[in-house]
Motif scaffolding. Structure first.
Motif, PDB file in Angstrom:
ATOM      1  N   UNK A  56       0.809  -1.221   0.000  1.00 42.72           N
ATOM      2  CA  UNK A  56       0.000   0.000   0.000  1.00 42.72           C
ATOM      3  C   UNK A  56       0.844   1.273   0.000  1.00 42.72           C
ATOM      4  N   UNK A  57       2.140   1.133  -0.151  1.00 46.82           N
ATOM      5  CA  UNK A  57       3.034   2.288  -0.124  1.00 46.82           C
ATOM      6  C   UNK A  57       3.017   3.034  -1.444  1.00 46.82           C
ATOM      7  N   UNK A  58       3.710   4.161  -1.457  1.00 48.69           N
ATOM      8  CA  UNK A  58       3.887   4.914  -2.692  1.00 48.69           C
ATOM      9  C   UNK A  58       5.104   4.477  -3.481  1.00 48.69           C
ATOM     10  N   UNK A  59       5.775   3.421  -3.061  1.00 48.81           N
ATOM     11  CA  UNK A  59       6.922   2.907  -3.811  1.00 48.81           C
ATOM     12  C   UNK A  59       6.452   2.360  -5.148  1.00 48.81           C
ATOM     13  N   UNK A  60       7.229   2.620  -6.202  1.00 55.55           N
ATOM     14  CA  UNK A  60       6.841   2.078  -7.500  1.00 55.55           C
ATOM     15  C   UNK A  60       7.327   0.635  -7.625  1.00 55.55           C
ATOM     16  N   UNK A  61       6.925  -0.007  -8.730  1.00 58.62           N
ATOM     17  CA  UNK A  61       7.261  -1.412  -8.902  1.00 58.62           C
ATOM     18  C   UNK A  61       8.748  -1.678  -8.895  1.00 58.62           C
ATOM     19  N   UNK A  62       9.523  -0.819  -9.539  1.00 59.64           N
ATOM     20  CA  UNK A  62      10.966  -1.018  -9.583  1.00 59.64           C
ATOM     21  C   UNK A  62      11.571  -0.954  -8.184  1.00 59.64           C
ATOM     22  N   UNK A  63      11.097  -0.024  -7.366  1.00 62.88           N
ATOM     23  CA  UNK A  63      11.614   0.103  -6.003  1.00 62.88           C
ATOM     24  C   UNK A  63      11.245  -1.125  -5.168  1.00 62.88           C
ATOM     25  N   UNK A  64      10.025  -1.610  -5.306  1.00 60.79           N
ATOM     26  CA  UNK A  64       9.624  -2.817  -4.581  1.00 60.79           C
ATOM     27  C   UNK A  64      10.471  -4.010  -5.010  1.00 60.79           C
ATOM     28  N   UNK A 124      16.691   9.690   9.868  1.00 68.12           N
ATOM     29  CA  UNK A 124      17.896  10.348   9.354  1.00 68.12           C
ATOM     30  C   UNK A 124      19.125   9.474   9.559  1.00 68.12           C
ATOM     31  N   UNK A 125      19.194   8.785  10.695  1.00 70.90           N
ATOM     32  CA  UNK A 125      20.337   7.899  10.966  1.00 70.90           C
ATOM     33  C   UNK A 125      20.344   6.735   9.984  1.00 70.90           C
ATOM     34  N   UNK A 126      19.178   6.164   9.716  1.00 73.44           N
ATOM     35  CA  UNK A 126      19.103   5.057   8.764  1.00 73.44           C
ATOM     36  C   UNK A 126      19.510   5.526   7.370  1.00 73.44           C
ATOM     37  N   UNK A 127      19.020   6.680   6.950  1.00 71.48           N
ATOM     38  CA  UNK A 127      19.371   7.208   5.625  1.00 71.48           C
ATOM     39  C   UNK A 127      20.871   7.438   5.523  1.00 71.48           C
ATOM     40  N   UNK A 128      21.480   7.953   6.576  1.00 76.93           N
ATOM     41  CA  UNK A 128      22.927   8.178   6.565  1.00 76.93           C
ATOM     42  C   UNK A 128      23.678   6.856   6.430  1.00 76.93           C
ATOM     43  N   UNK A 130      16.067   2.111  -0.917  1.00 78.50           N
ATOM     44  CA  UNK A 130      16.153   2.037   0.544  1.00 78.50           C
ATOM     45  C   UNK A 130      15.797   3.375   1.183  1.00 78.50           C
ATOM     46  N   UNK A 131      16.316   4.453   0.607  1.00 79.15           N
ATOM     47  CA  UNK A 131      16.025   5.779   1.155  1.00 79.15           C
ATOM     48  C   UNK A 131      14.538   6.078   1.034  1.00 79.15           C
ATOM     49  N   UNK A 132      13.958   5.758  -0.110  1.00 79.69           N
ATOM     50  CA  UNK A 132      12.528   5.988  -0.293  1.00 79.69           C
ATOM     51  C   UNK A 132      11.713   5.182   0.719  1.00 79.69           C
ATOM     52  N   UNK A 133      12.123   3.971   0.972  1.00 74.76           N
ATOM     53  CA  UNK A 133      11.435   3.140   1.953  1.00 74.76           C
ATOM     54  C   UNK A 133      11.536   3.766   3.336  1.00 74.76           C
ATOM     55  N   UNK A 160      11.275   3.450   8.596  1.00 73.62           N
ATOM     56  CA  UNK A 160      12.731   3.369   8.703  1.00 73.62           C
ATOM     57  C   UNK A 160      13.185   2.034   9.283  1.00 73.62           C
ATOM     58  N   UNK A 161      12.368   1.429  10.142  1.00 72.01           N
ATOM     59  CA  UNK A 161      12.748   0.126  10.715  1.00 72.01           C
ATOM     60  C   UNK A 161      12.760  -0.947   9.640  1.00 72.01           C
TER      61      UNK A 161
END
Length: 227
Positions: free
Chosen positions: A64-72, A140-144, A166-169, A175-176
């Motif tokens: 149900x996320x806004x991630x597109x197919x390629x990101x999934x 922010x820590x996860x993105x870094x 990963x960043x989009x997720x 973030x978890x």
């Protein structure tokens, strides 16, 4: 959503959709006729309804996320064992997530997880629960940490694309969940981890309420400084 305040035996190691993806090791077909049969075997006979609830939540949140197919697809491929073996879902990413639910939901309900929703709220960007608030605090820590991933081995897709997914997720879903995908990405690309980076992974994992063996699966990647 995994509550950082909740400590359960089923999160001592990896769990949820990331553990399921990694379960498709190269010889899984020796014990199952197809992917869904393997999943039923993977779920096992034990009545761990909480563990199943976390898996359902992961799948619903991704679907149900806004991630597109390629990101999934990139996130799913990040969980693939080093020698491969997980199903190819490119072009049918949400259909694959729905197929997972056709197996996992009935098993979860049969084991006592009767209050499972058919959709699940995101942590990011506006989740209101205590767990969502804590997960957003760590985004922010996860993105870094995602930005520190490098590549010593070939993956299924270029690392740069996987990092963006990963960043989009982390920023738009949870973030978890992104952190668990991050650990699998490090394993797949055989990323170099300094002792300092590994310490940061341990800190974030503890803050998420993970068990002791979620991060140590990538401890072998630590590079000791030259003497």
């Amino acid at each position: 959503m995994h509550d950082p305040a909740a400590q359960h035996e089923w999160i001592a190691f990896d769990f949820g959709v990331t553990a399921l993806g990694a379960s498709f090791h190269g010889d899984w077909m020796l014990g199952a006729g197809n992917e869904l049969e393997h999943i039923r075997t993977y779920l096992g006979p034990a009545p761990a309804s909480g563990r199943l609830s976390l898996l359902v939540e992961d799948v619903l949140r991704l679907r149900d996320s806004g991630l597109d197919g390629d990101e999934l697809n990139l996130l799913w491929r990040a969980t693939d064992p080093p020698l491969g073996g997980s199903p190819e879902i490119r072009g049918a990413e949400r259909a694959w997530l729905d197929r997972l639910l056709t197996v996992v939901l009935p098993v979860a309900r049969a084991r006592g997880a009767t209050a499972l929703p058919m959709s699940h709220p995101r942590c990011a960007p506006d989740g209101t629960s205590a767990a969502a608030t804590e997960h957003r605090r760590l985004t922010a820590e996860v993105v870094d940490l995602i930005g520190l991933l490098d590549q010593r081995a070939e993956g299924h897709y270029p690392l740069a694309r996987t990092r963006r997914a990963l960043v989009r997720c982390a920023e738009t879903v949870c973030s978890e969940l992104a952190f668990r995908f991050l650990l699998h990405t490090a394993n797949q690309f055989w990323s170099r981890l300094s002792p300092e980076t590994y310490g940061r992974l341990e800190y974030v994992s503890t803050a998420f309420g993970h068990g002791p063996h979620v991060v140590d699966a990538v401890e072998y990647l630590i590079e000791q400084p030259a003497e």
